[in-house]
Design a protein around this motif. Structure first.
Motif, PDB file in Angstrom:
ATOM      1  N   SER A 172     -13.738  -3.986   5.312  1.00 47.15           N
ATOM      2  CA  SER A 172     -14.041  -5.277   4.703  1.00 47.15           C
ATOM      3  C   SER A 172     -14.086  -5.140   3.188  1.00 47.15           C
ATOM      4  CB  SER A 172     -15.382  -5.801   5.220  1.00 47.15           C
ATOM      5  OG  SER A 172     -15.276  -6.106   6.587  1.00 47.15           O
ATOM      6  N   ALA A 173     -13.673  -6.191   2.492  1.00 53.60           N
ATOM      7  CA  ALA A 173     -13.685  -6.252   1.021  1.00 53.60           C
ATOM      8  C   ALA A 173     -12.748  -5.235   0.379  1.00 53.60           C
ATOM      9  CB  ALA A 173     -15.103  -6.111   0.459  1.00 53.60           C
ATOM     10  N   THR A 174     -11.744  -4.768   1.120  1.00 52.55           N
ATOM     11  CA  THR A 174     -10.757  -3.881   0.507  1.00 52.55           C
ATOM     12  C   THR A 174      -9.600  -4.682  -0.084  1.00 52.55           C
ATOM     13  OG1 THR A 174      -9.618  -3.600   2.612  1.00 52.55           O
ATOM     14  CG2 THR A 174     -11.217  -1.900   2.010  1.00 52.55           C
ATOM     15  N   SER A 175      -9.662  -5.995   0.071  1.00 61.41           N
ATOM     16  CA  SER A 175      -8.641  -6.873  -0.472  1.00 61.41           C
ATOM     17  C   SER A 175      -7.248  -6.380  -0.073  1.00 61.41           C
ATOM     18  CB  SER A 175      -8.808  -6.984  -1.987  1.00 61.41           C
ATOM     19  OG  SER A 175      -7.882  -7.911  -2.504  1.00 61.41           O
ATOM     20  N   HIS A 176      -6.303  -6.456  -1.013  1.00 64.49           N
ATOM     21  CA  HIS A 176      -4.909  -6.168  -0.666  1.00 64.49           C
ATOM     22  C   HIS A 176      -4.517  -4.740  -1.053  1.00 64.49           C
ATOM     23  CE1 HIS A 176      -1.057  -8.641   0.136  1.00 64.49           C
ATOM     24  NE2 HIS A 176      -0.901  -7.408   0.550  1.00 64.49           N
ATOM     25  N   SER A 177      -5.452  -3.810  -0.880  1.00 69.04           N
ATOM     26  CA  SER A 177      -5.154  -2.459  -1.360  1.00 69.04           C
ATOM     27  C   SER A 177      -4.225  -1.720  -0.408  1.00 69.04           C
ATOM     28  CB  SER A 177      -6.439  -1.666  -1.596  1.00 69.04           C
ATOM     29  OG  SER A 177      -7.110  -1.500  -0.387  1.00 69.04           O
ATOM     30  N   LEU A 178      -3.424  -0.855  -1.002  1.00 70.90           N
ATOM     31  CA  LEU A 178      -2.380  -0.123  -0.305  1.00 70.90           C
ATOM     32  C   LEU A 178      -2.657   1.362  -0.519  1.00 70.90           C
ATOM     33  CD1 LEU A 178       0.307  -0.927   1.103  1.00 70.90           C
ATOM     34  CD2 LEU A 178       1.419  -0.704  -1.125  1.00 70.90           C
ATOM     35  N   THR A 227      -5.860   0.751   5.199  1.00 75.43           N
ATOM     36  CA  THR A 227      -6.380  -0.591   4.940  1.00 75.43           C
ATOM     37  C   THR A 227      -5.671  -1.617   5.835  1.00 75.43           C
ATOM     38  OG1 THR A 227      -4.704  -1.069   3.272  1.00 75.43           O
ATOM     39  CG2 THR A 227      -6.720   0.051   2.515  1.00 75.43           C
ATOM     40  N   PRO A 228      -6.180  -2.844   5.877  1.00 77.42           N
ATOM     41  CA  PRO A 228      -5.487  -3.888   6.636  1.00 77.42           C
ATOM     42  C   PRO A 228      -4.042  -4.075   6.160  1.00 77.42           C
ATOM     43  CG  PRO A 228      -7.698  -4.617   6.056  1.00 77.42           C
ATOM     44  CD  PRO A 228      -7.477  -3.309   5.348  1.00 77.42           C
ATOM     45  N   THR A 229      -3.834  -3.997   4.856  1.00 76.45           N
ATOM     46  CA  THR A 229      -2.479  -4.137   4.317  1.00 76.45           C
ATOM     47  C   THR A 229      -1.578  -3.007   4.826  1.00 76.45           C
ATOM     48  OG1 THR A 229      -3.354  -5.200   2.346  1.00 76.45           O
ATOM     49  CG2 THR A 229      -1.142  -4.296   2.167  1.00 76.45           C
ATOM     50  N   ASP A 230      -2.099  -1.779   4.811  1.00 75.14           N
ATOM     51  CA  ASP A 230      -1.344  -0.643   5.366  1.00 75.14           C
ATOM     52  C   ASP A 230      -0.945  -0.915   6.804  1.00 75.14           C
ATOM     53  OD1 ASP A 230      -1.821   0.862   3.033  1.00 75.14           O
ATOM     54  OD2 ASP A 230      -3.622   1.809   3.870  1.00 75.14           O
ATOM     55  N   GLU A 277     -13.973 -18.039  -3.034  1.00 72.06           N
ATOM     56  CA  GLU A 277     -13.524 -16.788  -3.663  1.00 72.06           C
ATOM     57  C   GLU A 277     -13.482 -15.609  -2.708  1.00 72.06           C
ATOM     58  OE1 GLU A 277     -15.495 -18.951  -5.119  1.00 72.06           O
ATOM     59  OE2 GLU A 277     -15.217 -18.985  -7.290  1.00 72.06           O
ATOM     60  N   ASP A 278     -14.093 -15.743  -1.540  1.00 74.57           N
ATOM     61  CA  ASP A 278     -14.007 -14.655  -0.550  1.00 74.57           C
ATOM     62  C   ASP A 278     -12.571 -14.211  -0.335  1.00 74.57           C
ATOM     63  OD1 ASP A 278     -16.715 -14.616   0.063  1.00 74.57           O
ATOM     64  OD2 ASP A 278     -16.519 -16.005   1.742  1.00 74.57           O
ATOM     65  N   VAL A 279     -11.645 -15.172  -0.410  1.00 73.24           N
ATOM     66  CA  VAL A 279     -10.258 -14.819  -0.066  1.00 73.24           C
ATOM     67  C   VAL A 279      -9.684 -13.783  -1.045  1.00 73.24           C
ATOM     68  CG1 VAL A 279      -9.848 -17.084   1.012  1.00 73.24           C
ATOM     69  CG2 VAL A 279      -9.104 -16.679  -1.350  1.00 73.24           C
ATOM     70  N   LEU A 280     -10.320 -13.648  -2.227  1.00 69.50           N
ATOM     71  CA  LEU A 280      -9.839 -12.669  -3.201  1.00 69.50           C
ATOM     72  C   LEU A 280     -10.255 -11.245  -2.840  1.00 69.50           C
ATOM     73  CD1 LEU A 280     -10.672 -14.606  -6.488  1.00 69.50           C
ATOM     74  CD2 LEU A 280      -8.501 -14.539  -5.264  1.00 69.50           C
ATOM     75  N   TYR A 281     -11.332 -11.119  -2.083  1.00 71.79           N
ATOM     76  CA  TYR A 281     -11.857  -9.801  -1.729  1.00 71.79           C
ATOM     77  C   TYR A 281     -11.509  -9.406  -0.293  1.00 71.79           C
ATOM     78  CZ  TYR A 281     -14.882 -10.708  -5.745  1.00 71.79           C
ATOM     79  OH  TYR A 281     -15.352 -10.997  -6.990  1.00 71.79           O
ATOM     80  N   SER A 282     -11.232 -10.399   0.511  1.00 70.88           N
ATOM     81  CA  SER A 282     -11.144 -10.216   1.948  1.00 70.88           C
ATOM     82  C   SER A 282      -9.968  -9.347   2.394  1.00 70.88           C
ATOM     83  CB  SER A 282     -11.003 -11.588   2.610  1.00 70.88           C
ATOM     84  OG  SER A 282     -10.640 -11.428   3.958  1.00 70.88           O
TER      85      SER A 282
END
Ligand code: MN
Length: 253
Positions: free
Chosen positions: A39-45, A66-69, A98-103
């Motif tokens: 959670s709160a890893t945003s769009h990290s790769l 991460t979710p993006t991975d 703003e949650d969508v920026l961190y989610s």
């Protein structure tokens, strides 16, 4: 129809299981999710070490990323064919304003969208206690109903992901579905200063209080009133209005 499910609460999360069950009536379901809470890893790769996916079932994988991975790996490496939809959730907690920026939940859907796949992020705005999964359990039926509707829209809008938030009420009390815009959220006192075992100061981000500003038509207002909120999002963060009124403020250097 082929559907890819992921999340940011990890492969063991109740919300993912509920999403999976809600999705099964729609077609062939694949699950590729992080091996732990993200959670709160945003769009990290993850680019500084390799990823090692572990296959848990015919169409089920956990990934140490991460979710993006997860979405990237699923679509580009693990699934024999591209999914028709990317679904993410159900997040244990709201993803509004703003949650969508961190989610990480929303980011998984964004990654789907970035790869040209229609995507939907789903969150439950109530508190999920480990001992009592019933608020999530009850969402299987209404979520199936909503997803059936969304994936069969005659024209699922291009370059759009839907950010869905379920209200924190028992499923049978949900009043309906509202199309919304993002509201605003302000955190206060969300940094707690503590001491490590050696007496050095450390800081823990989280907790504190949250003020939601819920104007009419916002996601926050909709869930407060007991509706499911559906907010269309896109990836382009260009400030279109500033381009449009550039005559009033911009002078070329
Ligand atoms: Mn989460």
């Amino acid at each position: 129809m082929r559907l890819l499910c992921s999340n940011d609460d990890g492969i063991l999360a109740k919300g993912l299981e509920v999403l999976e069950r809600a999705t099964l009536p729609l077609g062939e379901v694949w699950v590729v999710a992080p091996d732990r809470e993200q959670s709160a890893t945003s769009h990290s790769l993850t680019v500084h070490h390799p990823l090692r996916p572990v296959q848990l079932g015919e169409r089920r994988w956990q990934v140490d990323g991460t979710p993006t991975d997860c979405v990237l790996l699923a679509v580009e490496a693990l699934m024999p064919e591209r999914p028709d939809f990317v679904l993410s959730g159900i997040n244990h907690g709201p993803n509004m304003g703003e949650d969508v920026l961190y989610s990480g939940t929303v980011a998984a859907a964004m990654e789907g969208l970035a790869m040209g796949l229609p995507s939907i992020a789903v969150s439950f705005t109530g508190r999920v206690m480990r001992a009592d999964n019933s608020p999530l359990e009850d969402l299987v039926e209404p979520l199936t109903h909503l997803l059936e509707h969304l994936v069969s829209l005659p024209a699922f809008p291009a370059s759009t992901l839907f950010n869905v938030n379920f209200p924190s009420v028992p499923a049978k009390e949900i009043k309906g579905v509202k199309l919304t815009r993002l509201g605003r959220r302000v955190f206060s006192d969300s940094i707690t200063k503590m001491q490590d075992p050696w007496g050095r100061p450390i800081y823990w981000i989280g907790g504190g209080s949250v003020t939601w500003s819920a104007g009419e038509g916002t996601d926050i207002a909709a869930v407060r009133e007991g509706y499911i909120s559906v907010t269309p999002l896109h990836l382009d963060v260009t400030h279109q209005a500033r381009l449009d009124d550039a005559e009033q403020w911009w002078r070329a250097p």
